[in-house]
Design an enzyme around this catalytic site. Structure first.
Site, PDB file in Angstrom:
ATOM      1  N   LYS A  64       3.693  12.134   5.449  1.00 56.59           N
ATOM      2  CA  LYS A  64       4.266  11.176   4.408  1.00 56.59           C
ATOM      3  C   LYS A  64       3.682  11.101   2.907  1.00 56.59           C
ATOM      4  O   LYS A  64       4.039  10.870   1.955  1.00 56.59           O
ATOM      5  CB  LYS A  64       4.236   9.511   4.852  1.00 56.59           C
ATOM      6  N   ASP A  65       2.494  11.749   3.090  1.00 59.71           N
ATOM      7  CA  ASP A  65       1.812  12.113   1.799  1.00 59.71           C
ATOM      8  C   ASP A  65       2.126  13.494   1.133  1.00 59.71           C
ATOM      9  O   ASP A  65       1.276  13.470  -0.126  1.00 59.71           O
ATOM     10  CB  ASP A  65       0.034  11.789   2.127  1.00 59.71           C
ATOM     11  N   ARG A 111       6.905   0.069  -0.984  1.00 62.82           N
ATOM     12  CA  ARG A 111       8.082   0.336   0.009  1.00 62.82           C
ATOM     13  C   ARG A 111       7.446  -1.164   0.988  1.00 62.82           C
ATOM     14  O   ARG A 111       8.280  -2.059   1.255  1.00 62.82           O
ATOM     15  CB  ARG A 111       7.768   1.567   0.832  1.00 62.82           C
ATOM     16  N   ARG A 112       5.982  -1.222   1.393  1.00 65.04           N
ATOM     17  CA  ARG A 112       5.445  -2.247   2.203  1.00 65.04           C
ATOM     18  C   ARG A 112       5.603  -3.491   1.333  1.00 65.04           C
ATOM     19  O   ARG A 112       6.025  -4.495   2.006  1.00 65.04           O
ATOM     20  CB  ARG A 112       4.111  -1.878   2.636  1.00 65.04           C
ATOM     21  N   ARG A 129      -6.928   0.343  -1.430  1.00 60.10           N
ATOM     22  CA  ARG A 129      -7.281   1.487  -1.417  1.00 60.10           C
ATOM     23  C   ARG A 129      -8.410   1.986  -0.437  1.00 60.10           C
ATOM     24  O   ARG A 129      -8.879   1.118  -0.008  1.00 60.10           O
ATOM     25  CB  ARG A 129      -7.449   2.372  -2.707  1.00 60.10           C
ATOM     26  N   ARG A 135     -10.700  -0.273   4.345  1.00 59.19           N
ATOM     27  CA  ARG A 135      -9.686  -1.323   4.217  1.00 59.19           C
ATOM     28  C   ARG A 135      -9.936  -2.287   5.215  1.00 59.19           C
ATOM     29  O   ARG A 135      -9.636  -3.551   4.766  1.00 59.19           O
ATOM     30  CB  ARG A 135      -8.190  -0.541   4.502  1.00 59.19           C
ATOM     31  N   CYS A 223       7.156   9.771  -6.173  1.00 62.86           N
ATOM     32  CA  CYS A 223       6.166   9.306  -5.246  1.00 62.86           C
ATOM     33  C   CYS A 223       6.015   7.765  -5.220  1.00 62.86           C
ATOM     34  O   CYS A 223       5.674   7.227  -4.220  1.00 62.86           O
ATOM     35  CB  CYS A 223       4.846   9.900  -5.715  1.00 62.86           C
TER      36      CYS A 223
END
Length: 281
Positions: A64-65, A111-112, A129, A135, A223
């Site tokens: 996904k990155d 998106r989240r 980040r 996190r 992106c």
């Protein structure tokens, strides 16, 4: 990377594999949101340069990155089996959230942000980040009331914290990022290493990766756009889903209604290109 090496060793036991760790621009700059300094490419370009220079033979990515454009002469030659594609809402045990409650959620993903605010209209999203451990530590330190992480990373790392609740969010409520949960293996477009990776490729995950990236390509998605794409395979049957949100709603300073658009198409897996076209109409 260790998972990829394990899969290669099981198939090619006579070959020695060495893991080379590299720090990318995206790893080094954890103070800013990715959209401020280059997007997904900041995690990838230095690995690609290393392959082309011959310093490494294989680069392992969270699929996904990966940006849509990869360097000339390189290709995604294979994938491992897909892990759980869902997102996970993490918060301290004993805590709960009401739909009408205001609380702080840590995530850098638009998106989240859109989808969690659709679930909880008064949620306040703040940039988050760092690696998984960093996190979670920020959550435990009280910088956030909750954070959102990908289930695949949590499961592959074996992250379990008794003091925290890990609430898996359904894909209906929060559609994953394209290719979430897929490990992509990048090599040169031909040669012995390419052939080795093709030999361990998971066909189903590779089909999902190809299809979901095709949706992003057809949408000309950058992106930073709040888009979710997810393909579910059941034998010869594919269910392909898309989530798009209006860009205007990303302005957190304005009290605007979030406009989320969802669409799903279904059909034969072999005709996935036709499904992609129907999805984006």
């Amino acid at each position: 990377t260790e998972l990829v090496i394990k899969a290669l060793k099981e198939r090619f036991s006579q070959i020695d594999f060495q893991m080379i760790t590299m720090s990318t621009r995206g790893d080094r700059d954890t103070s800013r949101a990715l959209l401020e300094f280059g997007g997904k490419a900041v995690f990838v370009e230095e690995f690609e340069e290393a392959i082309l220079k011959g310093d490494i033979d294989i680069a392992v990515h969270s699929a996904k990155d990966l940006p849509m454009e990869i360097m000339e002469g390189l290709t995604i030659s294979g994938t491992l089996p897909r892990a759980c594609p869902q997102d996970v809402l993490i918060y301290k045990s004993g805590r709960s959230f009401d739909r009408n409650e205001s609380f702080v959620v840590g995530t850098s993903s638009l998106r989240r942000q859109y989808q969690i605010r659709d679930m909880y209209p008064y949620a306040v999203c703040k940039n988050l980040r760092g690696n998984v451990g960093t996190r979670i530590q920020k959550l435990e330190d009280g910088e956030y009331d909750a954070i959102i992480l990908a289930a695949a990373g949590l499961e592959r790392l074996g992250v379990i914290e008794d003091e925290l609740t890990f609430r898996y969010i359904s894909t209906e409520s929060m559609l994953p990022a394209a290719c979430q949960g897929i490990i992509a293996i990048e090599t040169r477009t031909s040669g012995e290493v390419y052939d080795m990776v093709r030999a361990i490729n998971d066909t189903e995950a590779y089909t999902q990766l190809t299809c979901e990236r095709a949706v992003l390509s057809r949408l000309n998605a950058g992106c930073h756009e709040p888009i979710g794409v997810y393909s579910e395979l059941h034998g010869d049957h594919m269910k392909l889903s898309l989530m798009k949100a209006d860009a205007a709603s990303s302005d957190k300073e304005k009290d605007e209604e979030i406009q989320i658009h969802r669409k799903t198409v279904e059909g034969n897996t072999a005709e996935w290109e036709h499904l992609v076209e129907n999805l984006i109409k």
